[in-house]
Design a protein around this motif. Structure first.
Motif, PDB file in Angstrom:
ATOM      1  N   VAL A  88       6.194   5.189   5.595  1.00 24.91           N
ATOM      2  CA  VAL A  88       6.088   3.736   5.549  1.00 24.91           C
ATOM      3  C   VAL A  88       5.440   3.293   4.239  1.00 24.91           C
ATOM      4  O   VAL A  88       5.887   2.353   3.610  1.00 24.91           O
ATOM      5  CB  VAL A  88       5.287   3.215   6.763  1.00 24.91           C
ATOM      6  N   GLY A  89       4.368   3.997   3.832  1.00 27.20           N
ATOM      7  CA  GLY A  89       3.699   3.654   2.586  1.00 27.20           C
ATOM      8  C   GLY A  89       4.616   3.779   1.385  1.00 27.20           C
ATOM      9  O   GLY A  89       4.568   2.959   0.468  1.00 27.20           O
ATOM     10  N   GLU A  90       5.454   4.790   1.385  1.00 26.57           N
ATOM     11  CA  GLU A  90       6.399   4.983   0.282  1.00 26.57           C
ATOM     12  C   GLU A  90       7.391   3.827   0.215  1.00 26.57           C
ATOM     13  O   GLU A  90       7.672   3.294  -0.866  1.00 26.57           O
ATOM     14  CB  GLU A  90       7.135   6.308   0.483  1.00 26.57           C
ATOM     15  N   LYS A  91       7.905   3.404   1.365  1.00 35.15           N
ATOM     16  CA  LYS A  91       8.847   2.285   1.406  1.00 35.15           C
ATOM     17  C   LYS A  91       8.170   0.992   0.968  1.00 35.15           C
ATOM     18  O   LYS A  91       8.761   0.182   0.255  1.00 35.15           O
ATOM     19  CB  LYS A  91       9.439   2.140   2.809  1.00 35.15           C
ATOM     20  N   CYS A  92       6.928   0.792   1.414  1.00 32.01           N
ATOM     21  CA  CYS A  92       6.197  -0.405   1.006  1.00 32.01           C
ATOM     22  C   CYS A  92       5.963  -0.419  -0.498  1.00 32.01           C
ATOM     23  O   CYS A  92       6.183  -1.442  -1.153  1.00 32.01           O
ATOM     24  CB  CYS A  92       4.867  -0.487   1.744  1.00 32.01           C
ATOM     25  N   ASN A  93       5.527   0.700  -1.049  1.00 32.65           N
ATOM     26  CA  ASN A  93       5.309   0.783  -2.498  1.00 32.65           C
ATOM     27  C   ASN A  93       6.575   0.449  -3.264  1.00 32.65           C
ATOM     28  O   ASN A  93       6.529  -0.260  -4.276  1.00 32.65           O
ATOM     29  CB  ASN A  93       4.813   2.182  -2.895  1.00 32.65           C
ATOM     30  N   ALA A  94       7.710   0.958  -2.791  1.00 35.50           N
ATOM     31  CA  ALA A  94       8.988   0.693  -3.460  1.00 35.50           C
ATOM     32  C   ALA A  94       9.323  -0.795  -3.462  1.00 35.50           C
ATOM     33  O   ALA A  94       9.989  -1.291  -4.366  1.00 35.50           O
ATOM     34  CB  ALA A  94      10.104   1.490  -2.792  1.00 35.50           C
ATOM     35  N   ALA A  95       8.822  -1.509  -2.457  1.00 33.92           N
ATOM     36  CA  ALA A  95       9.059  -2.961  -2.353  1.00 33.92           C
ATOM     37  C   ALA A  95       7.935  -3.767  -2.996  1.00 33.92           C
ATOM     38  O   ALA A  95       7.908  -4.990  -2.889  1.00 33.92           O
ATOM     39  CB  ALA A  95       9.214  -3.357  -0.891  1.00 33.92           C
ATOM     40  N   GLY A  96       6.962  -3.070  -3.648  1.00 33.53           N
ATOM     41  CA  GLY A  96       5.859  -3.770  -4.304  1.00 33.53           C
ATOM     42  C   GLY A  96       4.758  -4.206  -3.360  1.00 33.53           C
ATOM     43  O   GLY A  96       3.993  -5.113  -3.676  1.00 33.53           O
ATOM     44  N   ILE A  97       4.666  -3.562  -2.206  1.00 28.63           N
ATOM     45  CA  ILE A  97       3.671  -3.907  -1.188  1.00 28.63           C
ATOM     46  C   ILE A  97       2.780  -2.687  -0.957  1.00 28.63           C
ATOM     47  O   ILE A  97       3.266  -1.562  -0.892  1.00 28.63           O
ATOM     48  CB  ILE A  97       4.356  -4.275   0.147  1.00 28.63           C
ATOM     49  N   ARG A  98       1.485  -2.916  -0.811  1.00 32.07           N
ATOM     50  CA  ARG A  98       0.571  -1.817  -0.461  1.00 32.07           C
ATOM     51  C   ARG A  98       0.462  -1.747   1.053  1.00 32.07           C
ATOM     52  O   ARG A  98       0.237  -2.757   1.714  1.00 32.07           O
ATOM     53  CB  ARG A  98      -0.819  -2.031  -1.063  1.00 32.07           C
ATOM     54  N   PHE A  99       0.617  -0.561   1.581  1.00 35.25           N
ATOM     55  CA  PHE A  99       0.470  -0.325   3.012  1.00 35.25           C
ATOM     56  C   PHE A  99      -0.955   0.122   3.270  1.00 35.25           C
ATOM     57  O   PHE A  99      -1.481   0.983   2.572  1.00 35.25           O
ATOM     58  CB  PHE A  99       1.450   0.767   3.462  1.00 35.25           C
ATOM     59  N   GLY A 100      -1.622  -0.491   4.252  1.00 35.43           N
ATOM     60  CA  GLY A 100      -3.011  -0.145   4.471  1.00 35.43           C
ATOM     61  C   GLY A 100      -3.438  -0.266   5.908  1.00 35.43           C
ATOM     62  O   GLY A 100      -2.668  -0.679   6.780  1.00 35.43           O
ATOM     63  N   TYR A 101      -4.691   0.094   6.113  1.00 34.69           N
ATOM     64  CA  TYR A 101      -5.268   0.096   7.452  1.00 34.69           C
ATOM     65  C   TYR A 101      -6.632  -0.564   7.417  1.00 34.69           C
ATOM     66  O   TYR A 101      -7.448  -0.288   6.541  1.00 34.69           O
ATOM     67  CB  TYR A 101      -5.401   1.537   7.973  1.00 34.69           C
ATOM     68  N   HIS A 102      -6.899  -1.408   8.409  1.00 36.95           N
ATOM     69  CA  HIS A 102      -8.181  -2.093   8.592  1.00 36.95           C
ATOM     70  C   HIS A 102      -8.856  -1.533   9.826  1.00 36.95           C
ATOM     71  O   HIS A 102      -8.258  -1.492  10.902  1.00 36.95           O
ATOM     72  CB  HIS A 102      -7.931  -3.596   8.755  1.00 36.95           C
TER      73      HIS A 102
END
Length: 134
Positions: free
Chosen positions: A1-15
């Motif tokens: 998921v993080g890889e796909k988000c990065n490719a779309a210019g979005i950081r994937f994270g957890y709170h």
């Protein structure tokens, strides 16, 4: 998921909340497993300063053990920032660079005043603190 988000210019994270520190698996907090089993290039963490303390852990220990993993901070206290006196915000901010924090988000969950006033008081405290460098 993080890889796909990065490719779309979005950081994937957890709170986090407190349970990630109080829930253990094989003698280790679940939060530690999450940090150890995720790729820092693909997953960032938004550390909630209040909830880590409520979970019985010290944010400074996590900054030392997992440097650079906490791109965002939720800067809060039980009520307005610094209202409880239980969190050493100065010590936390002294380690901001080590933590990797780029941004801080002020949040208030329990209010002593109208919600906007509580947020303003938290922001005023942070702006007046000479150790805050966001």
């Amino acid at each position: 998921v993080g890889e796909k988000c990065n490719a779309a210019g979005i950081r994937f994270g957890y709170h986090n909340h407190a349970k990630e520190f109080t829930t253990q698996f094989e003698g280790k907090p679940v939060y530690d497993w999450m940090l150890e089993l995720t790729d820092p290039e693909k997953v960032m963490f938004q550390l909630d300063i209040y909830w880590i303390v409520e979970g019985g852990k010290d944010p400074l220990d996590y900054f030392a053990k997992y440097p650079g993993r906490f791109e965002l901070w939720h800067i809060k206290d039980k009520e307005e920032v610094a209202a409880s006196g239980e969190i050493d915000f100065e010590a936390v901010f002294a380690e901001r660079e080590k933590s990797g924090a780029e941004y801080g988000i002020v949040e208030v969950e329990e209010y002593n005043f109208e919600p906007i006033v509580s947020c303003e008081k938290s922001l005023e405290f942070l702006m007046a603190a000479d150790y805050v460098d966001f």
